[in-house]
Design an enzyme around this catalytic site. Structure first.
Site, mmCIF file in Angstrom:
data_model
loop_
_atom_site.group_PDB
_atom_site.id
_atom_site.type_symbol
_atom_site.label_atom_id
_atom_site.label_comp_id
_atom_site.label_asym_id
_atom_site.label_seq_id
_atom_site.Cartn_x
_atom_site.Cartn_y
_atom_site.Cartn_z
ATOM 1 N N GLU A 84 -61.820 -11.458 -29.958
ATOM 2 C CA GLU A 84 -61.164 -11.546 -31.254
ATOM 3 C C GLU A 84 -61.146 -12.963 -31.826
ATOM 4 O O GLU A 84 -60.831 -13.151 -33.001
ATOM 5 C CB GLU A 84 -59.738 -11.002 -31.139
ATOM 6 C CG GLU A 84 -59.714 -9.487 -30.930
ATOM 7 C CD GLU A 84 -58.312 -8.931 -30.784
ATOM 8 O OE1 GLU A 84 -57.380 -9.720 -30.528
ATOM 9 O OE2 GLU A 84 -58.156 -7.707 -30.915
ATOM 10 N N GLU A 115 -62.572 -5.955 -7.470
ATOM 11 C CA GLU A 115 -61.561 -7.009 -7.547
ATOM 12 C C GLU A 115 -61.383 -7.729 -6.213
ATOM 13 O O GLU A 115 -60.864 -8.844 -6.168
ATOM 14 C CB GLU A 115 -60.222 -6.457 -8.031
ATOM 15 C CG GLU A 115 -59.451 -5.655 -7.022
ATOM 16 C CD GLU A 115 -58.054 -5.290 -7.521
ATOM 17 O OE1 GLU A 115 -57.107 -5.486 -6.750
ATOM 18 O OE2 GLU A 115 -57.922 -4.827 -8.677
#
Length: 300
Positions: A84, A115
């Site tokens: 963004e 992870e």
């Protein structure tokens, strides 16, 4: 009991043991009640957020970059905030980047086992040529995700600045950071579902950090996104309103100004306010990390 077992046990919320048996409206009320605790937890760590903003802004001014590193929800929120920045602040996509465990495929489908990988994060940072000018912001709700831990360790080895963001108080990553942001949002209503309060806290904090950094870098004028990329009708109209407001002209006149500078809000204001050509306005507007007020003063 192992450290991980202790962490998981801590995520069991005694206040919500009977969650599945509650009437639907009571479930919603309980979720809403817990969500309201997130801003209060963040308020307690604002001095740490300030310290992080100062580090990031200074490194970016020197030509550095900001890397968000995370797995699962934490990684996805990093991708979201980084994506963004270019349309909102007109930054080059390289300035704020995201490194998510499992790569961009993990945005649309869970890749939870990755992870635990301690090699892929450092390798990705190495591929992106991490340097001492950069900042690595590791995001992990528990503060112990191996993917994030190893990435911060690599960043320190390379001389980059490091910031840790955890949401259940300090964790392993806190000790690897120049600045640790560690609010404790409390155990989730749904035990261990860190996409809830922890995710909300991460989303809020990343938005606060990136917005405040961009303000420090001159990417905002007043409360206006003067470097917004006007790539659709809504944003073009927003650009017209900004130029109209700043220059105190009619919207139709703002549209004419914007048309002459490829809908660059900053350049349109400079064109209106200074005795310069459209080309000159575009050149001045392209100066990196310079506020509109500074550019107006330079042009007088």
């Amino acid at each position: 009991m192992s450290e991980l077992s202790s962490t998981i046990q801590k995520e069991q919320n005694p206040e919500t043991n009977g969650l599945s048996e509650l009437p639907t409206i009571e479930i919603l009320k309980l979720l809403n009640s817990h969500d309201q605790s997130v801003p209060a937890a963040i308020a307690q760590v604002l001095p740490d957020v300030l310290a992080a903003v100062k580090i990031i802004a200074e490194q970016l001014k020197q030509g550095g970059r900001l890397f968000y590193v995370g797995a699962g929800t934490s990684g996805r929120l990093g991708v979201l905030d980084s994506a963004e920045c270019p349309p909102t602040f007109g930054t080059d996509p390289s300035i704020v980047q995201a490194v998510i465990a499992g790569g961009l495929d993990a945005m649309l489908a869970a890749v939870e086992n990755i992870e635990d990988c301690t090699k892929s994060g450092p390798l990705e940072l190495e591929t992106r040529q991490l340097s001492h000018l950069d900042v690595v912001l590791g995001i992990a709700a528990s503060g112990r995700t191996p993917f994030v831990v190893s990435s911060l360790e690599y960043a320190r080895k390379m001389g980059a600045k490091t910031i840790a963001l955890s949401t259940r108080g300090e964790g392993i990553i806190s000790a690897l950071a120049d600045v640790s942001i560690a609010p404790d949002v409390g155990a989730e209503v749904l035990a261990g579902s860190t996409r809830m309060k922890s995710g909300s806290a991460q989303k809020m904090l990343l938005g606060m950090i990136s917005t405040t950094v961009m303000i420090q870098l001159g990417k905002v004028h007043g409360n206006l996104m003067v470097d917004v990329k006007a790539t659709n009708e809504k944003l073009r109209i927003r650009a017209q309103h900004m130029v109209s407001t700043i220059c105190q002209v009619e919207q139709k006149d703002a549209e004419v100004l914007l048309d002459s500078v490829e809908y660059n809000v900053r350049a349109a204001v400079l064109l209106h306010s200074l005795d310069i050509t459209s080309s000159q306005a575009m050149t001045i507007a392209s100066q990196p990390f310079c506020s509109l007020n500074q550019q107006l003063l330079q042009g007088i």
